[in-house]
Scaffold this active site. Structure first.
Site, PDB file in Angstrom:
ATOM      1  N   HIS A  93       0.852  -1.197   0.000  1.00 16.91           N
ATOM      2  CA  HIS A  93       0.000   0.000   0.000  1.00 16.91           C
ATOM      3  C   HIS A  93       0.884   1.242   0.000  1.00 16.91           C
ATOM      4  O   HIS A  93       1.965   1.249   0.594  1.00 16.91           O
ATOM      5  CB  HIS A  93      -0.916  -0.010   1.227  1.00 16.91           C
ATOM      6  CG  HIS A  93      -1.937   1.076   1.153  1.00 16.91           C
ATOM      7  ND1 HIS A  93      -1.666   2.360   1.538  1.00 16.91           N
ATOM      8  CD2 HIS A  93      -3.214   1.070   0.706  1.00 16.91           C
ATOM      9  CE1 HIS A  93      -2.750   3.106   1.342  1.00 16.91           C
ATOM     10  NE2 HIS A  93      -3.696   2.349   0.828  1.00 16.91           N
ATOM     11  N   GLU A 146      -4.244   1.938  -7.209  1.00 17.12           N
ATOM     12  CA  GLU A 146      -4.638   3.009  -6.301  1.00 17.12           C
ATOM     13  C   GLU A 146      -3.743   4.223  -6.525  1.00 17.12           C
ATOM     14  O   GLU A 146      -2.639   4.284  -5.954  1.00 17.12           O
ATOM     15  CB  GLU A 146      -4.493   2.555  -4.851  1.00 17.12           C
ATOM     16  CG  GLU A 146      -5.267   1.301  -4.522  1.00 17.12           C
ATOM     17  CD  GLU A 146      -5.572   1.223  -3.030  1.00 17.12           C
ATOM     18  OE1 GLU A 146      -6.738   1.324  -2.675  1.00 17.12           O
ATOM     19  OE2 GLU A 146      -4.623   1.095  -2.247  1.00 17.12           O
ATOM     20  N   GLY A 189      -7.172   8.804   0.420  1.00 19.29           N
ATOM     21  CA  GLY A 189      -7.250   9.487   1.715  1.00 19.29           C
ATOM     22  C   GLY A 189      -7.994  10.804   1.676  1.00 19.29           C
ATOM     23  O   GLY A 189      -8.455  11.259   0.629  1.00 19.29           O
ATOM     24  N   SER A 211     -10.398   6.867  -2.684  1.00 21.35           N
ATOM     25  CA  SER A 211     -11.592   7.716  -2.538  1.00 21.35           C
ATOM     26  C   SER A 211     -12.831   7.155  -3.233  1.00 21.35           C
ATOM     27  O   SER A 211     -13.652   7.909  -3.756  1.00 21.35           O
ATOM     28  CB  SER A 211     -11.320   9.145  -3.026  1.00 21.35           C
ATOM     29  OG  SER A 211     -10.400   9.787  -2.167  1.00 21.35           O
TER      30      SER A 211
HETATM   31  P1  PGA Z   1      -9.674   5.821   0.756  1.00 27.34           P
HETATM   32  O1  PGA Z   1      -8.522   4.753   0.970  1.00 27.34           O
HETATM   33  O2  PGA Z   1     -10.855   5.105   0.128  1.00 27.34           O
HETATM   34  O3  PGA Z   1     -10.007   6.319   2.130  1.00 27.34           O
HETATM   35  O4  PGA Z   1      -9.138   6.888  -0.145  1.00 27.34           O
HETATM   36  C1  PGA Z   1      -8.234   3.865  -0.055  1.00 27.34           C
HETATM   37  C2  PGA Z   1      -6.998   3.059   0.234  1.00 27.34           C
HETATM   38  O5  PGA Z   1      -6.063   3.564   0.851  1.00 27.34           O
HETATM   39  O6  PGA Z   1      -6.956   1.879  -0.149  1.00 27.34           O
END
Ligand code: PGA
Length: 258
Positions: A97, A169, A175, A213
Protein backbone atom coordinates in the site's frame (compact mmCIF):
# COMPACT_ATOMS: atom_id res chain seq x y z
CA UNK A 1 -18.15 -19.76 -14.34
CA UNK A 2 -19.07 -16.55 -12.58
CA UNK A 3 -16.13 -14.30 -11.85
CA UNK A 4 -17.22 -12.34 -8.80
CA UNK A 5 -16.77 -8.60 -8.47
CA UNK A 6 -14.48 -7.86 -5.50
CA UNK A 7 -15.69 -5.32 -2.96
CA UNK A 8 -13.65 -4.84 0.17
CA UNK A 9 -12.10 -2.50 2.65
CA UNK A 10 -8.95 -2.02 4.67
CA UNK A 11 -9.63 -0.49 8.04
CA UNK A 12 -6.04 0.80 8.12
CA UNK A 13 -5.10 1.70 11.75
CA UNK A 14 -8.68 1.83 12.99
CA UNK A 15 -11.06 -0.17 15.20
CA UNK A 16 -10.83 -1.72 18.61
CA UNK A 17 -11.89 -5.35 19.09
CA UNK A 18 -15.35 -4.24 20.12
CA UNK A 19 -15.77 -2.06 17.04
CA UNK A 20 -14.49 -4.87 14.85
CA UNK A 21 -17.03 -7.29 16.35
CA UNK A 22 -19.91 -4.86 15.74
CA UNK A 23 -18.84 -4.40 12.12
CA UNK A 24 -18.54 -8.15 11.51
CA UNK A 25 -21.95 -8.85 13.01
CA UNK A 26 -23.56 -6.67 10.32
CA UNK A 27 -21.51 -8.20 7.51
CA UNK A 28 -22.14 -11.71 8.72
CA UNK A 29 -25.90 -11.26 8.40
CA UNK A 30 -25.86 -9.33 5.10
CA UNK A 31 -27.70 -11.36 2.45
CA UNK A 32 -26.18 -9.17 -0.26
CA UNK A 33 -22.71 -10.59 0.38
CA UNK A 34 -24.01 -14.10 -0.31
CA UNK A 35 -24.71 -13.10 -3.92
CA UNK A 36 -22.29 -15.16 -6.06
CA UNK A 37 -21.64 -12.13 -8.26
CA UNK A 38 -19.87 -10.44 -5.34
CA UNK A 39 -16.79 -11.32 -3.30
CA UNK A 40 -16.62 -9.22 -0.15
CA UNK A 41 -13.47 -8.86 1.93
CA UNK A 42 -12.32 -7.05 5.05
CA UNK A 43 -8.74 -6.21 6.00
CA UNK A 44 -8.54 -5.37 9.71
CA UNK A 45 -5.44 -4.40 11.69
CA UNK A 46 -3.39 -7.32 13.09
CA UNK A 47 -4.86 -6.88 16.55
CA UNK A 48 -8.32 -7.82 15.26
CA UNK A 49 -7.28 -10.31 12.56
CA UNK A 50 -8.01 -13.57 14.31
CA UNK A 51 -11.24 -12.25 15.87
CA UNK A 52 -12.48 -11.04 12.49
CA UNK A 53 -11.54 -14.37 10.88
CA UNK A 54 -13.51 -16.15 13.57
CA UNK A 55 -16.51 -13.84 13.30
CA UNK A 56 -16.72 -14.26 9.51
CA UNK A 57 -15.66 -17.91 9.29
CA UNK A 58 -19.08 -19.16 8.23
CA UNK A 59 -19.77 -16.25 5.90
CA UNK A 60 -18.52 -15.85 2.31
CA UNK A 61 -16.58 -12.71 3.27
CA UNK A 62 -12.82 -13.13 2.98
CA UNK A 63 -10.42 -11.65 5.51
CA UNK A 64 -6.94 -10.27 4.97
CA UNK A 65 -3.94 -8.82 6.77
CA UNK A 66 -2.60 -5.35 5.96
CA UNK A 67 1.04 -6.37 5.62
CA UNK A 68 3.49 -9.10 6.61
CA UNK A 69 7.19 -9.95 6.63
CA UNK A 70 8.47 -12.47 4.07
CA UNK A 71 10.27 -14.69 6.60
CA UNK A 72 8.49 -17.54 8.41
CA UNK A 73 9.99 -16.54 11.77
CA UNK A 74 13.00 -14.81 13.23
CA UNK A 75 14.49 -11.78 14.95
CA UNK A 76 12.25 -9.17 13.32
CA UNK A 77 10.78 -7.24 16.23
CA UNK A 78 7.38 -5.79 15.49
CA UNK A 79 6.80 -7.86 12.36
CA UNK A 80 4.25 -10.57 11.57
CA UNK A 81 5.07 -13.62 9.42
CA UNK A 82 3.10 -15.35 6.65
CA UNK A 83 2.67 -18.35 8.96
CA UNK A 84 1.11 -16.13 11.63
CA UNK A 85 -1.24 -14.56 9.11
CA UNK A 86 -2.31 -18.03 7.95
CA UNK A 87 -2.61 -19.19 11.54
CA UNK A 88 -5.15 -16.42 12.20
CA UNK A 89 -7.25 -17.83 9.37
CA UNK A 90 -6.72 -15.05 6.83
CA UNK A 91 -7.10 -15.66 3.09
CA UNK A 92 -5.62 -12.43 1.75
CA UNK A 93 -2.61 -10.26 2.51
CA UNK A 94 -2.49 -6.67 1.33
CA UNK A 95 1.02 -5.74 0.19
CA UNK A 96 2.66 -2.52 -0.95
CA UNK A 97 0.00 0.00 0.00
CA UNK A 98 1.28 3.50 -0.75
CA UNK A 99 1.18 4.38 2.95
CA UNK A 100 3.61 1.52 3.60
CA UNK A 101 5.81 2.53 0.69
CA UNK A 102 5.82 6.16 1.80
CA UNK A 103 5.89 5.99 5.61
CA UNK A 104 7.70 2.68 6.12
CA UNK A 105 10.14 2.74 3.19
CA UNK A 106 8.77 -0.38 1.58
CA UNK A 107 10.52 -1.04 -1.71
CA UNK A 108 9.35 -2.88 -4.82
CA UNK A 109 11.94 -5.59 -4.17
CA UNK A 110 10.71 -6.12 -0.59
CA UNK A 111 7.14 -6.32 -1.91
CA UNK A 112 8.24 -8.98 -4.41
CA UNK A 113 9.69 -11.07 -1.57
CA UNK A 114 6.45 -10.72 0.35
CA UNK A 115 4.35 -11.65 -2.69
CA UNK A 116 6.34 -14.85 -3.19
CA UNK A 117 6.21 -15.70 0.53
CA UNK A 118 2.45 -15.12 0.57
CA UNK A 119 1.89 -17.40 -2.42
CA UNK A 120 4.13 -20.10 -0.94
CA UNK A 121 1.97 -20.08 2.19
CA UNK A 122 -1.32 -20.28 0.30
CA UNK A 123 -2.28 -16.65 0.84
CA UNK A 124 -3.74 -14.45 -1.85
CA UNK A 125 -1.60 -11.31 -2.21
CA UNK A 126 -3.48 -8.08 -2.92
CA UNK A 127 -0.71 -5.96 -4.41
CA UNK A 128 -1.29 -2.22 -4.28
CA UNK A 129 0.29 -0.09 -7.00
CA UNK A 130 -0.17 3.52 -7.99
CA UNK A 131 1.61 6.59 -9.26
CA UNK A 132 2.26 9.76 -7.29
CA UNK A 133 0.91 13.15 -8.37
CA UNK A 134 4.43 14.15 -9.48
CA UNK A 135 4.88 11.04 -11.63
CA UNK A 136 1.51 11.72 -13.21
CA UNK A 137 2.32 15.37 -13.89
CA UNK A 138 5.55 14.27 -15.59
CA UNK A 139 3.71 11.84 -17.87
CA UNK A 140 5.22 8.80 -16.16
CA UNK A 141 2.10 7.36 -14.50
CA UNK A 142 1.89 4.17 -16.56
CA UNK A 143 5.68 3.64 -16.41
CA UNK A 144 5.59 3.86 -12.62
CA UNK A 145 2.60 1.58 -12.17
CA UNK A 146 3.87 -1.02 -14.62
CA UNK A 147 7.32 -1.00 -13.03
CA UNK A 148 5.74 -1.62 -9.60
CA UNK A 149 3.72 -4.52 -11.06
CA UNK A 150 6.66 -6.07 -12.90
CA UNK A 151 8.89 -6.08 -9.84
CA UNK A 152 6.12 -7.28 -7.51
CA UNK A 153 5.33 -10.18 -9.86
CA UNK A 154 8.92 -11.10 -10.80
CA UNK A 155 9.49 -14.86 -10.53
CA UNK A 156 5.81 -15.69 -9.88
CA UNK A 157 4.67 -18.74 -11.86
CA UNK A 158 1.69 -18.63 -14.22
CA UNK A 159 -0.08 -21.05 -11.88
CA UNK A 160 0.49 -18.85 -8.83
CA UNK A 161 -0.71 -15.80 -10.75
CA UNK A 162 -4.20 -17.25 -10.43
CA UNK A 163 -4.18 -16.23 -6.78
CA UNK A 164 -2.89 -12.70 -7.31
CA UNK A 165 -5.02 -9.60 -6.98
CA UNK A 166 -3.78 -6.16 -7.99
CA UNK A 167 -5.25 -2.92 -6.67
CA UNK A 168 -4.60 0.16 -8.78
CA UNK A 169 -4.64 3.01 -6.30
CA UNK A 170 -3.34 6.33 -7.59
CA UNK A 171 -1.51 7.90 -4.64
CA UNK A 172 -3.08 11.29 -5.39
CA UNK A 173 -6.56 9.78 -5.04
CA UNK A 174 -6.09 8.14 -1.61
CA UNK A 175 -7.25 9.49 1.71
CA UNK A 176 -8.94 12.63 2.96
CA UNK A 177 -6.63 14.92 0.97
CA UNK A 178 -6.98 12.81 -2.17
CA UNK A 179 -8.77 13.86 -5.35
CA UNK A 180 -11.00 11.03 -6.53
CA UNK A 181 -9.93 9.73 -9.95
CA UNK A 182 -12.50 10.15 -12.68
CA UNK A 183 -13.79 7.03 -14.40
CA UNK A 184 -11.82 8.17 -17.48
CA UNK A 185 -8.56 8.34 -15.52
CA UNK A 186 -9.15 5.01 -13.83
CA UNK A 187 -10.27 3.36 -17.05
CA UNK A 188 -7.20 4.58 -18.91
CA UNK A 189 -4.79 2.99 -16.42
CA UNK A 190 -6.84 -0.19 -16.12
CA UNK A 191 -6.65 -0.62 -19.89
CA UNK A 192 -2.84 -0.10 -19.82
CA UNK A 193 -2.65 -2.75 -17.10
CA UNK A 194 -4.86 -5.17 -19.02
CA UNK A 195 -2.54 -4.83 -22.05
CA UNK A 196 0.70 -5.17 -20.12
CA UNK A 197 0.12 -7.62 -17.27
CA UNK A 198 0.68 -11.34 -17.79
CA UNK A 199 -2.36 -13.60 -17.91
CA UNK A 200 -2.82 -16.50 -15.52
CA UNK A 201 -2.08 -20.13 -16.39
CA UNK A 202 -5.74 -20.35 -17.46
CA UNK A 203 -5.25 -17.40 -19.82
CA UNK A 204 -7.41 -15.11 -17.66
CA UNK A 205 -6.43 -11.47 -17.09
CA UNK A 206 -5.21 -10.68 -13.58
CA UNK A 207 -8.02 -9.10 -11.57
CA UNK A 208 -7.24 -5.41 -11.05
CA UNK A 209 -9.33 -3.61 -8.45
CA UNK A 210 -9.61 0.16 -8.24
CA UNK A 211 -9.00 2.04 -4.98
CA UNK A 212 -8.66 5.66 -3.88
CA UNK A 213 -11.59 7.72 -2.54
CA UNK A 214 -14.20 5.24 -3.75
CA UNK A 215 -17.53 6.47 -2.36
CA UNK A 216 -21.26 5.87 -2.86
CA UNK A 217 -21.39 8.60 -5.54
CA UNK A 218 -18.51 7.51 -7.77
CA UNK A 219 -18.63 3.74 -7.24
CA UNK A 220 -21.14 2.96 -10.00
CA UNK A 221 -19.11 4.72 -12.71
CA UNK A 222 -15.94 2.93 -11.57
CA UNK A 223 -17.63 -0.47 -11.24
CA UNK A 224 -19.11 -0.10 -14.72
CA UNK A 225 -15.64 -0.07 -16.32
CA UNK A 226 -15.20 -3.54 -17.83
CA UNK A 227 -11.51 -3.78 -16.86
CA UNK A 228 -12.22 -2.97 -13.20
CA UNK A 229 -12.49 -6.28 -11.33
CA UNK A 230 -13.48 -4.80 -8.00
CA UNK A 231 -13.37 -1.85 -5.61
CA UNK A 232 -10.97 -1.46 -2.70
CA UNK A 233 -12.38 1.06 -0.27
CA UNK A 234 -11.04 2.98 2.71
CA UNK A 235 -13.03 5.64 4.55
CA UNK A 236 -16.37 5.08 2.81
CA UNK A 237 -16.53 1.50 4.06
CA UNK A 238 -15.41 1.96 7.63
CA UNK A 239 -19.04 1.58 8.60
CA UNK A 240 -20.53 -1.70 7.36
CA UNK A 241 -23.50 0.14 5.85
CA UNK A 242 -21.02 2.03 3.64
CA UNK A 243 -19.49 -1.19 2.32
CA UNK A 244 -22.92 -2.69 1.67
CA UNK A 245 -24.19 0.41 -0.08
CA UNK A 246 -21.23 0.43 -2.45
CA UNK A 247 -21.51 -3.33 -3.03
CA UNK A 248 -25.18 -2.91 -3.90
CA UNK A 249 -24.53 -0.10 -6.37
CA UNK A 250 -21.64 -2.00 -7.97
CA UNK A 251 -23.84 -5.02 -8.44
CA UNK A 252 -26.47 -2.95 -10.20
CA UNK A 253 -24.04 -1.92 -12.93
CA UNK A 254 -22.22 -5.23 -13.40
CA UNK A 255 -23.30 -7.87 -15.87
CA UNK A 256 -26.08 -10.20 -14.74
CA UNK A 257 -25.18 -13.63 -13.45
CA UNK A 258 -23.94 -15.80 -16.34
P1 PGA B 1 -9.67 5.82 0.76
O1 PGA B 1 -8.52 4.75 0.97
O2 PGA B 1 -10.86 5.10 0.13
O3 PGA B 1 -10.01 6.32 2.13
O4 PGA B 1 -9.14 6.89 -0.14
C1 PGA B 1 -8.23 3.86 -0.06
C2 PGA B 1 -7.00 3.06 0.23
O5 PGA B 1 -6.06 3.56 0.85
O6 PGA B 1 -6.96 1.88 -0.15
Amino acid sequence: MTIPFWVGTSWKMNKTLGEAADYCAVLHDAELLRDPRLQGFVIPPFTALSEVCRALADSPVMVGAQNMHWADAGAYTGEVSPLMVRDCGADIVELGHSERRESFNETDVAINRKVKAALAKGLRPLICVGETAEERALGAAADSVLRQCRIALGGVSAEDLERVLIAYEPVWAIGEHGTPATAEDAGWMHRRLREALPTTGQGEPLPVLYGGSVNPDNCAALAALPEVAGLFIGRSAWRPEGLLRIAERALEVRRPLA
